[in-house]
Design a protein around this motif. Structure first.
Motif, PDB file in Angstrom:
ATOM      1  N   VAL A 113       0.840  -1.200   0.000  1.00  0.00           N
ATOM      2  CA  VAL A 113       0.000   0.000   0.000  1.00  0.00           C
ATOM      3  C   VAL A 113       0.872   1.246   0.000  1.00  0.00           C
ATOM      4  O   VAL A 113       0.591   2.243  -0.691  1.00  0.00           O
ATOM      5  CB  VAL A 113      -0.949   0.000   1.229  1.00  0.00           C
ATOM      6  N   PHE A 114       1.968   1.191   0.767  1.00  0.00           N
ATOM      7  CA  PHE A 114       2.845   2.358   0.870  1.00  0.00           C
ATOM      8  C   PHE A 114       3.784   2.493  -0.327  1.00  0.00           C
ATOM      9  O   PHE A 114       4.244   3.593  -0.640  1.00  0.00           O
ATOM     10  CB  PHE A 114       3.686   2.269   2.151  1.00  0.00           C
ATOM     11  N   ASN A 146       7.866  10.913   4.268  1.00  0.00           N
ATOM     12  CA  ASN A 146       8.716  11.533   3.262  1.00  0.00           C
ATOM     13  C   ASN A 146       8.087  12.829   2.754  1.00  0.00           C
ATOM     14  O   ASN A 146       8.363  13.272   1.642  1.00  0.00           O
ATOM     15  CB  ASN A 146       8.938  10.577   2.080  1.00  0.00           C
ATOM     16  N   ALA A 147       7.210  13.424   3.576  1.00  0.00           N
ATOM     17  CA  ALA A 147       6.518  14.650   3.203  1.00  0.00           C
ATOM     18  C   ALA A 147       6.205  15.416   4.487  1.00  0.00           C
ATOM     19  O   ALA A 147       6.518  14.963   5.595  1.00  0.00           O
ATOM     20  CB  ALA A 147       5.234  14.324   2.435  1.00  0.00           C
ATOM     21  N   SER A 148       5.604  16.578   4.337  1.00  0.00           N
ATOM     22  CA  SER A 148       5.258  17.393   5.506  1.00  0.00           C
ATOM     23  C   SER A 148       4.207  16.686   6.353  1.00  0.00           C
ATOM     24  O   SER A 148       3.543  15.752   5.897  1.00  0.00           O
ATOM     25  CB  SER A 148       4.720  18.752   5.046  1.00  0.00           C
ATOM     26  N   ALA A 149       4.067  17.165   7.587  1.00  0.00           N
ATOM     27  CA  ALA A 149       3.072  16.575   8.487  1.00  0.00           C
ATOM     28  C   ALA A 149       1.666  16.684   7.893  1.00  0.00           C
ATOM     29  O   ALA A 149       0.847  15.764   8.019  1.00  0.00           O
ATOM     30  CB  ALA A 149       3.129  17.266   9.850  1.00  0.00           C
ATOM     31  N   ASP A 150       1.372  17.799   7.231  1.00  0.00           N
ATOM     32  CA  ASP A 150       0.058  17.961   6.609  1.00  0.00           C
ATOM     33  C   ASP A 150      -0.161  16.960   5.481  1.00  0.00           C
ATOM     34  O   ASP A 150      -1.237  16.363   5.350  1.00  0.00           O
ATOM     35  CB  ASP A 150      -0.084  19.385   6.053  1.00  0.00           C
ATOM     36  N   ASP A 151       0.872  16.769   4.652  1.00  0.00           N
ATOM     37  CA  ASP A 151       0.745  15.807   3.551  1.00  0.00           C
ATOM     38  C   ASP A 151       0.628  14.379   4.066  1.00  0.00           C
ATOM     39  O   ASP A 151      -0.017  13.537   3.435  1.00  0.00           O
ATOM     40  CB  ASP A 151       1.948  15.926   2.610  1.00  0.00           C
ATOM     41  N   ALA A 155      -2.152  11.661   3.265  1.00  0.00           N
ATOM     42  CA  ALA A 155      -1.804  10.324   2.795  1.00  0.00           C
ATOM     43  C   ALA A 155      -2.568   9.261   3.576  1.00  0.00           C
ATOM     44  O   ALA A 155      -3.057   8.276   3.007  1.00  0.00           O
ATOM     45  CB  ALA A 155      -0.294  10.103   2.921  1.00  0.00           C
ATOM     46  N   VAL A 156      -2.681   9.462   4.880  1.00  0.00           N
ATOM     47  CA  VAL A 156      -3.449   8.510   5.699  1.00  0.00           C
ATOM     48  C   VAL A 156      -4.917   8.560   5.311  1.00  0.00           C
ATOM     49  O   VAL A 156      -5.584   7.517   5.225  1.00  0.00           O
ATOM     50  CB  VAL A 156      -3.261   8.810   7.200  1.00  0.00           C
ATOM     51  N   ASP A 157      -5.438   9.774   5.064  1.00  0.00           N
ATOM     52  CA  ASP A 157      -6.829   9.902   4.623  1.00  0.00           C
ATOM     53  C   ASP A 157      -7.092   9.011   3.411  1.00  0.00           C
ATOM     54  O   ASP A 157      -8.144   8.362   3.308  1.00  0.00           O
ATOM     55  CB  ASP A 157      -7.134  11.357   4.237  1.00  0.00           C
ATOM     56  N   SER A 179      -0.010  10.908  12.577  1.00  0.00           N
ATOM     57  CA  SER A 179      -0.685  11.255  11.318  1.00  0.00           C
ATOM     58  C   SER A 179      -2.058  10.597  11.238  1.00  0.00           C
ATOM     59  O   SER A 179      -3.045  11.209  10.813  1.00  0.00           O
ATOM     60  CB  SER A 179       0.170  10.830  10.122  1.00  0.00           C
ATOM     61  N   ALA A 180      -2.139   9.331  11.650  1.00  0.00           N
ATOM     62  CA  ALA A 180      -3.427   8.626  11.656  1.00  0.00           C
ATOM     63  C   ALA A 180      -4.365   9.224  12.705  1.00  0.00           C
ATOM     64  O   ALA A 180      -5.585   9.300  12.497  1.00  0.00           O
ATOM     65  CB  ALA A 180      -3.215   7.144  11.922  1.00  0.00           C
ATOM     66  N   LEU A 181      -3.781   9.652  13.832  1.00  0.00           N
ATOM     67  CA  LEU A 181      -4.596  10.271  14.880  1.00  0.00           C
ATOM     68  C   LEU A 181      -5.277  11.534  14.360  1.00  0.00           C
ATOM     69  O   LEU A 181      -6.486  11.713  14.512  1.00  0.00           O
ATOM     70  CB  LEU A 181      -3.726  10.608  16.091  1.00  0.00           C
ATOM     71  N   TRP A 182      -4.498  12.409  13.696  1.00  0.00           N
ATOM     72  CA  TRP A 182      -5.085  13.646  13.179  1.00  0.00           C
ATOM     73  C   TRP A 182      -6.075  13.361  12.059  1.00  0.00           C
ATOM     74  O   TRP A 182      -7.061  14.075  11.890  1.00  0.00           O
ATOM     75  CB  TRP A 182      -3.994  14.603  12.717  1.00  0.00           C
TER      76      TRP A 182
END
Length: 715
Positions: A113-114, A146-151, A155-157, A179-182
């Protein structure tokens, strides 16, 4: 030598010679052009609006420049993205071992998936002693950021459905990590906000119809609200192309656009209907409305913008952009109030009262009921002053014991994958396992760092891992001995940082939360001071009277403190938790004091401006302080009461939300508006005007020469 400043009828800026009166006349006379321009603006911005929730940023909860943010950046650069933003995939089976083919097949599918997404860095398989449980039934796969916290949140979305879809045949799969938490946190809150907004609209419309007594008049605030919402949504999407804007910005913008759009429309339409009762010329009525109520609306909007601008001082992107979102919505609502609304009023004219309820034809701008109430306050000021102040003091006292912290995992719904994975990791690998602290140190200090790290509150320190790019850094993980949201974590982090060599740095998700909380605590007194000073200055400019400007600011502070006292009783102590359907965390969410203070104070000053502007207008006409106090309330009381009823209804609908943050927001803001309208604006402030008399409107001569001349009277 001092003097009391009372604007004479001929003062520039009063009557139809004023800029706002001229603006109103122009807008009313060119209604088709104004509506056409607004349609073009809304079409242009509205084309971007539908993507607002998918476009905006999902992270940003960090203290820029903090040690923990530096650690995250180093981890992403030198350790394959194994930072706090990395995605952790928990794979568990009650029967199979991580090493079994069944579990390995699921781990391979998760890695696949990743593999196709460049936002993910190196993928680390579960490691014995580090990310595999002692019984071997649970493993944690780590996909580097490999990207910003926002990205990474985006990605998790996009991929969490595919990851959770790997569950089956006795194997459970849960994406976890910050990231999954947010991702889950933002979705839960967004859904709750939308549901609350939809629920509040029918209630709002009902209150509007009752307040205006006319379906046509009640529809005008919704016109402003829709215009403000569409424009601000599109504006935020465009602004997000320049700098990341938190998705929470739109949530708050929606709420404020509805609340203030209704406030401003109520004040303007009520004044227009009064002016229309004296003249058949709709354009002249619009000019009078803009010259009086329009000034109050402008000053109110500026006060809201100034209060929220103080939040921009806090070095936290999410907090800053939430303020930006509200400010953008307020700016568009204010622009619509000063252009689109006068155009609509001028076009409607007497039809503003179409489809009126029977009592509406008897309704006057000056309310006899509030006039009698104002007279009662004037005749018996001290009992009401003592009672009103007593209520605020009693409710504000609990704020002395208020505790704040960043939200725990409990703010995410129980069925959310991130919470299920989090709790599974705790059961299998230990209380502190979901929130490992990351330590990055130079290679020559690795041994001394590892030795120093093993201290109080740390259950285990993993062996150091060298940077993948040979940069000379070493990373190790320190697992806390308690839940990452435990209040003892702050002392554990401080102790760890104190023990480590000078060049060693500590980060990880718990450290980022604690560093953000510290930044919020540090900036709170600065933000409060700036808001109070700027609020006082704006009232001083508007009213030209130092005493009432200072007292108006002070009583706004009182209602704000009382709202936080109530918040402490409910959300920290748990009073009423069963009724409201939540489990108290034992603290208020850390961003609440800074952000809610600005929001509450902005709303409180909104009503202050409405009441005092009305009183100042009466004082300018008569020069009599008693008339100003009583008639000011008689002319503004109904509007303040109706506007507060709408705001309370809007805010309290958020109390029905399942996630805790919208519930906190709804209760705190709803209580604040309720207290501010009923106790402060309709009791304390009129009593203060009574007790101070002409001194309330006194102004030294030198101040009159310094300040711009502003009059609320229409002659």
């Amino acid at each position: 030598m001092t003097e009391t400043t009372v604007q004479p009828p001929s003062t520039a800026g009063s009557g139809r010679t004023g800029a706002l009166a001229r603006l109103g006349s122009v807008m009313a006379g060119r209604a088709r052009v104004v509506v056409g321009v607004w349609l073009l603006v809304l079409i242009a911005l509205g084309s971007a609006a539908p993507s607002v929730f998918s476009s905006l940023a999902g992270a940003g909860w960090q203290a820029n420049g903090s040690e923990s943010v530096q650690v995250r950046e180093l981890a992403q650069q030198h350790f394959g993205g194994n930072s706090s933003a990395a995605v952790q995939v928990v794979v568990h089976s009650d029967t199979a071992q991580v090493s079994d083919p069944q579990m390995q097949a699921v781990l391979d599918e998760a890695s696949a998936v990743f593999a196709g997404d460049p936002r993910f860095g190196a993928v680390l398989e579960p490691q014995p002693g580090m990310s595999i449980s002692p019984d071997g039934n649970t493993g944690i796969l780590i996909a580097g950021a490999n990207a910003s916290a926002d990205d990474m949140v985006r990605a998790v979305d996009e991929h969490k459905a595919a990851l959770t879809g790997l569950s089956g045949d006795g194997v459970e799969v849960y994406p976890t990590g910050a990231s999954a938490l947010w991702s889950d946190f933002n979705k839960a809150n967004h859904d709750a906000m939308i549901q609350a907004e939809l629920f509040s609209w029918p209630i709002t419309l009902l209150i509007m119809v009752l307040a205006f007594g006319s379906l046509v008049a009640a529809g005008l605030p919704l016109l402003l609200t829709v215009a403000g919402l569409v424009a601000s949504a599109g504006g935020l999407v465009l602004l997000n192309q320049v700098t990341p804007i938190s998705v929470w910005a739109m949530n708050f913008a929606m709420m404020f656009a509805l609340a203030l759009g209704i406030d401003y429309a109520l004040f303007m339409v009520a004044r227009f209907r009064d002016a229309l009762s004296k003249t058949a010329d709709a354009h002249r009525a619009v000019a009078e409305t803009m010259a009086t109520a329009g000034k109050a609306v402008v000053l109110s909007g500026l006060t809201v913008l100034v209060s929220l601008s103080a939040v921009l001082l806090v070095p936290a992107p999410a907090v800053r952009t939430m303020a930006v979102g509200i400010m953008l919505a307020v700016a568009f609502v204010l622009a619509a109030t000063l252009t689109l609304l006068p155009a609509a009023l001028g076009a409607l004219g007497g039809r503003i009262n179409a489809a009126a309820l029977p009592y509406a034809t008897r309704q006057q701008h000056r309310s006899p009921r509030f006039a009698r109430w104002g007279q009662l306050l004037h005749d018996r000021p001290w009992p009401f002053a003592i009672a009103g102040a007593g209520v605020l003091i009693v409710l504000a006292l609990p704020v002395l014991g208020l505790k704040v912290a960043m939200p725990s995992i409990q703010v995410v719904p129980e069925q959310a994958p991130v919470r299920q994975g989090y709790e599974l990791v705790q059961r299998q690998l230990g209380e502190g396992a979901p929130g490992a602290l990351q330590i990055i140190t130079p290679a020559d200090q690795a041994d001394s760092t590892a030795e120093a790290a093993a201290g109080a509150g740390i259950a285990m320190v993993t062996p150091g891992q060298s940077a993948v790019d040979g940069s000379g850094w070493v990373m190790m993980q320190a697992l806390p001995a308690m839940d990452p949201s435990d209040e003892r974590m702050s002392a554990v982090l401080d102790g760890l940082r104190d023990r480590l060599p000078d060049q060693a740095m500590v980060g990880g998700a718990p450290a980022e939360n604690l560093d953000l909380q510290q930044a919020l605590n540090d900036y709170l007194p600065i933000v409060i001071s700036v808001i109070l000073v700027l609020g006082f200055v704006l009232l001083l400019v508007a009213l030209q009277a130092p005493l009432i400007a200072a007292l108006g600011t002070l009583v706004s502070l009182g209602s704000t403190a009382a709202a936080f006292g109530v918040a402490k009783l409910i959300f920290q102590d748990g009073h009423g938790a069963g009724l409201l359907g939540f489990t108290p965390q034992g603290f208020l969410d850390g961003w609440g004091p800074v952000f809610f203070f600005a929001m509450i104070f902005a709303i409180a000053m909104d009503y202050t401006v409405f009441l005092l502007a009305s009183a100042k207008e009466q004082f300018e006409h008569t020069g009599d302080a008693r008339t100003a106090a009583v008639e000011g309330l008689a002319h503004s009381g109904r509007v303040i009461f109706a506007a507060a009823a709408v705001m309370v209804a809007v805010f309290f609908t958020f109390a029905l939300a399942e996630p805790l943050p919208p519930k906190e927001m709804g209760i705190i803001l709803g209580v604040a508006v309720l207290l501010d309208a009923l106790v402060v604006r309709l009791v304390l402030l009129p009593v203060i005007l009574r007790l101070t008399g002409r001194a309330a409107w006194w102004s030294p001569a030198w101040l009159g020469r310094v300040l711009p001349r502003i009059s609320f009277a229409h002659h």
